[in-house]
Design an enzyme around this catalytic site. Structure first.
Site, PDB file in Angstrom:
ATOM      1  N   ASP A   1       0.827  -1.204   0.000  1.00  0.00           N
ATOM      2  CA  ASP A   1       0.000   0.000   0.000  1.00  0.00           C
ATOM      3  C   ASP A   1       0.868   1.264   0.000  1.00  0.00           C
ATOM      4  O   ASP A   1       2.021   1.226   0.427  1.00  0.00           O
ATOM      5  CB  ASP A   1      -0.858   0.091   1.271  1.00  0.00           C
ATOM      6  CG  ASP A   1      -1.759  -1.105   1.446  1.00  0.00           C
ATOM      7  OD1 ASP A   1      -2.115  -1.722   0.448  1.00  0.00           O
ATOM      8  OD2 ASP A   1      -2.079  -1.398   2.618  1.00  0.00           O
TER       9      ASP A   1
HETATM   10  N1  URA Z   1      -1.090  -6.001   3.964  1.00  0.00           N
HETATM   11  C1  URA Z   1      -1.566  -4.740   3.993  1.00  0.00           C
HETATM   12  O1  URA Z   1      -2.553  -4.461   4.656  1.00  0.00           O
HETATM   13  N2  URA Z   1      -0.920  -3.813   3.266  1.00  0.00           N
HETATM   14  C2  URA Z   1       0.172  -4.074   2.547  1.00  0.00           C
HETATM   15  O2  URA Z   1       0.711  -3.161   1.918  1.00  0.00           O
HETATM   16  C3  URA Z   1       0.651  -5.382   2.529  1.00  0.00           C
HETATM   17  C4  URA Z   1       0.001  -6.335   3.252  1.00  0.00           C
END
Ligand code: URA
Length: 235
Positions: A104
């Site tokens: 993310d």
């Molecule tokens: N899980 C999440 O919530 N975000 C990420 O970026 C990777 C795994």
């Protein structure tokens, strides 16, 4: 160095230059996914040329890099909102790389980028069960019930999560740090698992992917994977 397409095609031994020109005119040659036109040039270190559906032999060297992604970058190849891209951080790599899976915008840590589709498939396909370990900082504290739920699976709107492992729990004032290891790759999985058990994620960093870690790779920096690492990931 960029060369005319018909020269590259004939150098690859696929046809004479004249035949190659004919193929180009007939729309049978693609340059980076678009129908090529006569007179166009390509550099096989960076461009992909398909001739009658086949990637030109001797094309792009396959490479992979391990990036320590900072917060505030998207792991896509373009962004309609104009945010910074992880590929902006990978300078000095002539090949066009794409991220293997996603972190993310506000997640940090280990992200692979490659131009090798087979490698990407081996790492990200759920059937390969590659472990991903995240360092998670949450508001609040873990307790036995929460750890049990995270480890035995919680029901998200796209299904129940597979068994996971919680380790290294450390409390600090009103926050708590722990490592969560999962092998699935559901969208925003860690944040959604934490939401489910009532924990709000303050910081999230992927610290390991299979046998790879972030040793000697500072935030915002990257290194090439070695040949051995690539073959091990493909096994
Ligand atoms: N899980 C999440 O919530 N975000 C990420 O970026 C990777 C795994």
């Amino acid at each position: 160095m960029a060369e005319r397409l018909q020269k590259l095609i004939s150098q690859a031994g696929l046809a004479s230059r004249r035949q190659a020109e004919k193929w180009i005119e007939e729309g049978k040659v693609l340059l980076n996914g678009n129908v090529a036109t006569l007179g166009e040039r390509a550099d096989l270190a960076v461009d992909q040329v398909h001739v009658n559906g086949q990637l030109l032999p001797g094309a792009q060297k396959r490479v992979a890099v391990l990036l320590n992604k900072p917060r505030g970058y998207v792991s896509t190849l373009s962004d309609p909102e104009g945010r910074r891209l992880v590929t902006d951080l990978v300078t000095d790599v002539p090949q066009r790389l794409f991220p293997v899976g996603r972190l993310d915008f506000n997640t940090e840590g280990l992200l692979l980028l490659t131009n090798d589709g087979d490698l990407a498939q081996c790492v990200s396909h759920p059937s390969h069960h590659v472990n991903k370990t995240y360092l998670v900082k949450v508001r609040g504290q873990l307790n036995r019930k929460i750890i049990y739920q995270l480890e035995h699976g919680v029901t998200l709107d796209d299904g129940k999560t597979a068994p996971a492992k919680v380790e290294g729990v450390r409390s600090a004032d009103s926050n708590c740090w722990f490592e969560l290891t999962i092998h699935e790759g559901k969208n925003r999985q860690v944040r959604r698992m934490c939401d489910y058990v009532g924990l709000s994620v303050v910081r999230l960093k992927r610290v390991r992917l299979g046998f790879l870690d972030l040793d000697n790779v500072a935030t915002g920096c990257y290194r090439y994977l070695t040949k051995d690492e690539i073959s091990k990931l493909k096994k």
